[in-house]
Write a protein that holds these residues in place. Structure first.
Motif, short mmCIF file in Angstrom:
data_model
loop_
_atom_site.label_atom_id
_atom_site.label_comp_id
_atom_site.label_asym_id
_atom_site.label_seq_id
_atom_site.Cartn_x
_atom_site.Cartn_y
_atom_site.Cartn_z
N LYS A 67 1.06 -1.13 -0.16
CA LYS A 67 0.10 -0.01 -0.30
C LYS A 67 0.80 1.06 0.06
N LYS A 68 1.83 1.18 0.80
CA LYS A 68 2.95 2.82 1.15
C LYS A 68 3.66 2.11 0.64
N PRO A 69 4.57 2.42 -0.38
CA PRO A 69 6.69 2.34 -0.44
C PRO A 69 6.86 2.86 0.17
N HIS A 70 7.64 1.51 0.74
CA HIS A 70 9.20 1.94 1.90
C HIS A 70 10.44 1.67 1.12
N ILE A 124 16.89 2.24 -12.21
CA ILE A 124 15.65 1.48 -11.39
C ILE A 124 15.78 -0.76 -11.78
N TRP A 125 16.39 -1.46 -11.42
CA TRP A 125 16.29 -2.52 -11.30
C TRP A 125 15.07 -3.59 -10.34
N ASN A 159 4.36 -2.40 -7.34
CA ASN A 159 6.12 -1.73 -6.68
C ASN A 159 6.54 -1.71 -8.47
N ARG A 160 6.71 -1.40 -9.19
CA ARG A 160 7.38 -1.34 -10.51
C ARG A 160 7.13 -0.31 -10.64
N SER A 161 5.65 0.44 -10.55
CA SER A 161 5.09 1.51 -11.12
C SER A 161 5.70 2.69 -10.03
N LYS A 162 5.02 2.21 -8.72
CA LYS A 162 5.69 2.97 -7.74
C LYS A 162 7.63 3.37 -7.88
N ALA A 163 7.89 2.57 -8.49
CA ALA A 163 9.44 3.01 -7.73
C ALA A 163 9.67 4.16 -9.31
N ARG A 164 9.09 3.64 -10.48
CA ARG A 164 9.04 4.58 -11.30
C ARG A 164 8.93 6.46 -11.40
N LEU A 165 7.36 6.07 -10.76
CA LEU A 165 6.79 7.85 -9.95
C LEU A 165 7.92 7.96 -8.80
N MET A 166 8.52 7.16 -7.45
CA MET A 166 9.65 7.82 -6.89
C MET A 166 11.13 8.68 -7.58
N GLY A 171 1.30 10.34 4.10
CA GLY A 171 -0.21 11.10 3.90
C GLY A 171 1.23 12.75 3.06
N TRP A 172 2.28 12.45 3.49
CA TRP A 172 2.76 13.65 2.81
C TRP A 172 3.59 13.14 1.14
N ASP A 173 2.93 14.10 0.66
CA ASP A 173 3.14 13.32 -0.81
C ASP A 173 3.15 14.69 -1.88
N ASP A 174 3.24 14.80 -2.50
CA ASP A 174 3.31 14.88 -3.64
C ASP A 174 3.02 14.64 -5.25
N VAL A 175 1.27 15.62 -5.72
CA VAL A 175 0.98 14.39 -6.85
C VAL A 175 2.05 14.99 -8.05
N LEU A 176 2.12 14.47 -8.71
CA LEU A 176 3.30 14.50 -9.79
C LEU A 176 2.41 13.67 -11.08
N ALA A 177 2.54 14.93 -12.46
CA ALA A 177 1.83 14.12 -13.40
C ALA A 177 3.07 13.11 -14.60
N VAL A 178 2.91 11.47 -14.11
CA VAL A 178 3.66 11.29 -14.70
C VAL A 178 3.70 10.83 -16.05
#
Length: 1234
Positions: free
Chosen positions: A633-636, A663-664, A673-680, A828-835
């Motif tokens: 749910k939340k990327p760590h 990114i590996w 998690n793959r999508s979350k890694a790309r977003l990060m 909840g500390w996140d910046d909405v980013l269009a990717v």
């Protein structure tokens, strides 16, 4: 100990949550010689650390929730010890040293949740003890001498023991304020000692076998505020309770109280009253006189509507009313008139309706009316339709219909003649009022003109200049449009507090990162030549009036941004104080005498200063780091050593090399998690690298040479392996750095439910975030320079004290410049980013990779599928034609089944028989025409059509291979072919089985024949049904239950026998409304499924033998006789998968596996509309889906008035039968394979 260490100045530290087992306790703790308090909760220590003996000044020691068995050791050496907390351990009475009670200052002792049988010896020597907690032990007796000396006790907790009585010496505890005796068999205790406790405020006697005989007769001398008498055997409220004028909280739940006396009004200060789980049938009318009552609980009683006072609305302070589990048919309307009511619980009653006033409660947060089957809610007032109230999306039906090119529904007809006449009267009346008002205004204006002229003639203008200005402004009007503008009220609270300039003396601010930061008084007169300062001098005159003088000092080496900000904020300070003074500029080396006199000519210049707020043109150096990303749910993000051995195929890794981010992806990594890694990675590039970092992605096995070089080089024998067993991310710990006069403190911040919030960071403080491999030092903008310096040094000391990975680093973070890795630690500390996830790494140089929408106020949506007509079923002739053509082209089909780790050929008699737990491979060979050249094709066109067909049949053909896979089992990681999950098969594939497609539950037995594989002693039920077209006819095994029966379908029942001659009986049940062809097909499949020594019987609906129900389907015989939902059911999917919100329709041959966990589904059965919510769906999808289904229901209401739909929400795992019956072969949800 290093020479510059700050550990000797640390006065308190909280190491709770660390792992100190197996000799991992920090040895350098002995360097904290000035330590006053220490917390070692949840540290897994099994014995007292030897390092505690060096802490001679220690006063407070907390070691709860550990594995301690005894605390013998150096505790008696700690002569200054005041507090000892060893709760939630495994300590016995013998494990407590008697010497600790001889300490002069020991005052707080907590031995709760241990294994005490007796009270520790010599505890009575601790004469200075104020708080004693012995709860949750196995103590059977309290010695009489214990309370002889402990007369100063304020808090005493003896709950959850085996005490039959209490010592009479307890009457000596005249200073006791809290007494807790819950869960003790005190049937012999009369509690006469309580009367002598004249300071007692809290008395808890839960589950202590209280009755009217063993309750004190009088408690008038005790100023009790909190009394708990729950879980006892009281038939009424004791009379002594009504004597407590100061009582605030009273708990009488789980007793046998049948009525409440009218004298309850004597408890005028009562705020909480709990009467749950009694035998009450009514409440006295005098209860409404408890005007301070905030919480009233009367659940699980026998109260009906007449048992509630009608004037309950007089409880003006009531916030919670809990009356669940009673016999209420309704509730008084006055309950909803309580102005502060926030929660009303009326579940499990006999409610028929509730007052309409429920819709007008403004502060109501919870209204629980569950388990009231006959409840009809009052109609809700129709609010004015709001547009764009969900994420700036217009969900009005007319707007959505225009988007799909449809005609909006017609508006309501023209108003009646009566309404039109009334509207004209209102318009005339309003126009007349406007004319009268305009005339009055003109008359007033003329009167003012005449009055001004007469005053001017009399010479009164000079004596009243203010009136002249008003009259002139009235006559002439505003000079320009700028005069009509009002100046905005500026907010300076971010820079200057309310106490600024209210006390005489000097206040100095230093400009840092464009913001003024107040410095400490000890630094006054010390100026850095690369900084700028604002100086405020406050003085008081003889009339006690405040006077201010404002200076801004410019250093010789100060940057341009600091010079400008010092002048700007100096003006802001003047405006904030409403001062009439001017701001004075002072430059280094050219200060005025007045300015130097503020410091008595003791001004000191220091080289250096803070960095400029502008971006530096120098190339920034980045630390090479590698992070492992996990969490569903939340990327760590956790930093790991930069070596190949850190790679794990189950996770995603990010290598941060400054302007290059790699990114590996592991082969078994979660796709989410793959999508979350790309977003990060995109966030890091956008927010920290000016959107110039290059992002490269690679999968396991396709790594680049540059990637291996960053990890120390490639090894041919290296293969990433799973080296983590059930990895659980370590919970970060947030410390607050406290600085006092000569000491430091490091307490932990309380984290609710293990989730850090950004709101926990105060701009005036400095925090240390311990993430094991990373230590972040967060520096608030308004924190002092001394705290910053001490925090950085202390963080380095803490990093070296505890056992950490070799890659551990201390990272400095300034407020407002937090990176993506730091923000990921907070909820909840996140910046909405269009990717744009479709951009490839080689497209970096073509332009920006993140596209900003030109219209940010509009969110793209697609709801067109909701307004499209339902897909018509395929006709029987078309179905037979397609089946004939596809089977004519089929040259051969070979079937294989996965057994263990290899495929085995499927026996011919099992073709068409599938098991839900297995995987199958089908090799299908088809005839296709051979390609010919142009000359041959030209010659072919000149011949007749008959000869052309003959040549085409004679021409040599070639084979085309197609792979089909069916089943729910786990397939190999690498496989080429067309994958078809169970019940989602291709129509062409289904046609090869000629409607005999059978799916069993469970796994196929290896090496056994079909009749042996299906031989078990449990009855089995198979449901034959076609979805959408006859091509999709399947026979699926379901749970034996009469609910599945329907007159429009056919079924196969198999009842096994424990006999060698006859293995069982097979019933072919033919519904009265079923198709004739389907009935013949059912009979054929029954013989194919259960050949050999089975007895077969074909029975029609209504002609079942008597033994059919108790043998095949025991239980209720009721079932449905119509399947109208088959002709109108539709399934929609609501998802953000495309980057924007869309609603798409599944085909008519949908199944249970179409219900995706990360989406929201809409099912229309023709009678009801269900919104199915997946557990992993986002809040955005749920909210937008809810608005979408409302639009859909409204559209159906306008289109099909004869059949209105009812909207119902359904969660996964809690589906009702009306929902389940629409899915063929419903069973347990499939879980994703590891």
């Amino acid at each position: 100990m290093a020479a510059a260490s700050v550990l000797p100045f640390v006065r308190g530290v909280d190491f709770s949550g660390n792992n100190f087992q197996d000799d991992l306790f920090p040895k350098t703790l002995v360097d904290m010689s000035g330590l006053r308090w220490l917390k070692l909760n949840k540290t897994s220590i099994a014995m007292l650390p030897d390092e505690l003996s060096s802490l001679s000044k220690l006063e407070h020691l907390h070691m709860s929730r550990n594995n301690l068995i005894q605390i013998h050791g150096d505790l008696p050496v700690l002569s200054s010890l005041r507090t000892l907390n060893v709760s939630h351990n495994k300590i016995r009475t013998s494990g407590i040293p008697n010497d600790i009670f001889a300490l002069d200052d020991i005052s707080i002792v907590d031995f709760s949740h241990n294994e005490f049988v007796n009270v520790p010896e010599e505890m009575e020597k601790a004469r200075s003890m104020l708080s004693l907690n012995l709860s949750h032990n196995k103590i059977t007796e309290i010695p009489n001498q214990l309370f002889v000396q402990l007369t100063d006790l304020i808090y005493l907790n003896l709950s959850d023991n085996n005490l039959p009585t209490l010592p009479p010496q307890m009457r000596r505890l005249v200073n006791l304020q809290t007494l807790i005796l819950n869960n003790n068999p005190l049937d012999l205790a009369q509690l006469r000692q309580v009367v002598s406790m004249t300071q007692l405020k809290t008395l808890h006697l839960r589950n202590t076998q209280r009755s009217l005989e063993n309750m004190p007769v009088s408690l008038e001398m005790c100023p009790l505020e909190d009394v708990d008498l729950s879980c006892n055997d009281l038939p009424k409220i004791p009379d002594a309770i009504f004597q407590l004028k100061t009582l605030l909280r009273l708990n009488l739940s789980s007793n046998n109280i049948e009525s409440v006396e009218a004298c309850v009004e004597n408890l005028s200060n009562l705020e909480v009253l709990n009467l749950a789980r009694n035998k009450l049938k009514s409440l006295p009318p005098t209860i409404v006189k408890l005007v301070k009552l905030r919480k009233l609980i009367i659940s699980s009683n026998e109260i009906n509507f007449d048992g509630l006072p009608t004037s309950i609305g007089r409880l003006i302070c009531l916030e919670q009313f809990v009356a669940s589990g009673n016999k209420l048919e309704s509730v008084p309307e006055g309950l909803f008139r309580c102005p502060r009511i926030k929660k009303i619980a009326l579940n499990s009653n006999q409610l028929i309706t509730i007052p309409e006033a429920v819709h007008f409660i403004t502060e109501l947060e919870t209204l629980d009316v569950r388990d009231n089957p006959d409840l009809v809610m009052p109609p809700k007032p129709i609010p004015q339709e709001k547009v764009n109230d969900y994420y700036n999306v217009d969900f009005s039906l007319s707007h959505q219909l225009r988007l799909v090119g449809a005609t909006p529904p017609p508006q309501e007809g023209p108003p009646s003649a009566k309404e039109a006449a009334a509207r004209k009267q209102r318009i005339r009346r309003r126009r007349q009022e406007m004319l009268v008002a305009a005339a009055d205004a003109e008359t007033a204006k003329q009167a003012k003109v005449l009055q001004g002229m007469s005053d001017l003639a009399r010479g009164k203008v000079e004596s009243n200049p203010a009136e002249e200005e008003d009259d002139e402004a009235t006559l002439k009007g505003p000079k320009s449009w700028m005069d009509q503008l009002t100046r905005p009220q500026l907010d300076y609270s971010d820079y200057f507090t309310e106490e600024t300039g209210q006390l005489p003396g000097l206040t100095i601010w230093q400009i840092e990162n464009f913001v003024p930061i107040e410095i400490e008084e000890s630094l006054h007169g010390k100026f850095y030549d690369a900084d700028c300062y604002i100086v405020l001098e406050t003085s008081i005159d003889d009339q006690d009036n405040l006077h201010w003088q404002i200076y801004y000092w410019i250093g010789k080496m100060a940057s341009l941004d600091k010079k400008a900000c010092s002048a700007i904020h100096a003006v802001h300070l003047r405006n904030c104080l409403n001062a009439n003074t001017r701001t004075i500029r002072e430059e280094q080396g050219d200060e005025s005498e007045e300015f130097l006199a503020l410091y008595e000519d003791r001004v000191m210049y220091i080289e250096g200063g803070t960095t400029s707020g502008f971006y530096s043109s120098d190339e920034k150096l980045y630390t090479l780091r590698m992070y492992r990303l996990c969490g569903s749910k939340k990327p760590h993000l956790e930093s790991v050593p930069l070596v190949p051995d850190s790679l794990d195929p189950r996770y995603v890794f990010i290598v941060d090399n400054g302007m290059q981010i790699l990114i590996w992806y592991g082969l078994r990594a979660n796709p989410l998690n793959r999508s979350k890694a790309r977003l990060m990675a995109e966030k890091i590039s956008k927010m920290e690298r000016k959107n110039e970092a290059q992002i490269n992605m690679m999968y396991q096995g396709n790594e680049t040479e540059e990637f291996w070089n960053l990890l120390g080089g490639y090894r041919e024998d290296f293969q990433p392996e799973e080296w983590l067993d059930d990895f659980v991310p370590e919970q970060p710990k947030l410390y607050t750095v406290g600085l006092g006069t000569g000491y430091l403190e490091l307490p932990q911040v309380d984290v609710v439910k293990g989730k850090l919030k950004q709101s926990q960071l105060n701009t005036k403080n400095v925090y240390i975030l311990d993430c094991n491999a990373d230590l972040f030092v967060w520096i608030g903008r308004q924190s002092s320079r001394l705290v910053r310096a001490a925090a950085l040094k202390l963080a380095q000391e803490v990093c070296n004290m505890l056992t950490r990975p070799s890659n551990a680093l201390v990272i400095r973070v300034l407020e407002g410049t937090e990176g993506a890795v730091y923000k990921s630690k907070f909820s909840g500390w996140d910046d909405v980013l269009a990717v744009d996830f479709t951009k490839r790494s080689e497209d970096i140089r073509r332009g920006p990779r993140i596209q900003q929408d030109t219209d940010k106020d509009t969110l793209k949506t697609d709801l067109s599928a909701l307004f499209m007509p339902r897909q018509p079923p395929m006709k029987e002739e078309e179905t037979n034609l397609l089946m004939e053509e596809w089977n004519e082209d089929l040259d051969g089909m070979e079937a294989f089944v996965l057994e263990g780790k290899k495929f085995a050929r499927l026996p011919a008699q099992e073709l068409g028989h599938f098991h839900s737990g297995d995987c199958y491979v089908f090799l299908c060979r088809y005839w296709v025409p051979k390609e010919v050249d142009e000359d041959e094709e030209g010659e072919k066109t000149r011949r007749g059509a008959k000869e052309k067909r003959r040549r085409r049949r004679r021409r040599k053909k070639k084979n085309s291979n197609t792979l089909f896979i069916s089943g729910k089992g786990e397939m190999p990681a690498k496989w080429d072919g067309s994958h078809s999950p169970s019940q989602q098969e291709n129509l062409k594939f289904l046609s090869h089985f000629k409607k005999k497609f059978i799916i069993y539950r469970g796994n196929r037995k290896y090496g056994q024949q079909l009749e042996e594989a299906t031989a078990d002693m449990n009855p089995r039920l198979f449901h034959i049904r076609a979805n959408g077209s006859n091509l999709c006819t399947r026979c699926i095994e379901v749970t034996p239950n009469s609910l599945w029966l329907n007159s429009e379908f056919c079924y196969i029942f198999m009842v096994p026998f424990n006999s060698e001659d006859c293995k069982g009986i097979v019933y072919s049940w033919i519904g009265s409304k079923s198709d004739e062809e389907l009935s013949h097909l059912t009979e054929e499949m029954a013989y194919d499924m259960f050949p050999g020594s089975y007895s077969h019987q074909v029975i029609s609906e209504g002609e079942e033998p008597e033994n059919f129900w108790w043998v095949a389907l025991p239980g209720n015989r009721k079932y449905e006789t119509s399947a109208d939902y088959m002709r109108s059911s539709r399934l929609f999917r609501c998802s953000n998968e495309k980057g924007y919100y869309t609603v798409s329709e599944k085909c008519s041959d949908f199944c249970q596996d179409d219900l995706a966990d990360d989406d929201v589904m809409i099912l229309d059965t023709g009678f009801e509309v269900y919104m199915w919510v997946g557990p992993d769906s986002s809040d955005v999808e749920r909210k937008l889906a809810f608005k979408s289904v409302q639009v859909y229901v409204q559209h159906l209401k306008n289109k099909e008035n004869e059949q209105p739909r009812k909207l119902t929400a359904v969660k996964k795992g809690k589906e009702i039968w009306k929902f389940i019956k629409c899915f063929h072969g419903w069973g347990k949800f499939r879980t994703a394979p590891r």
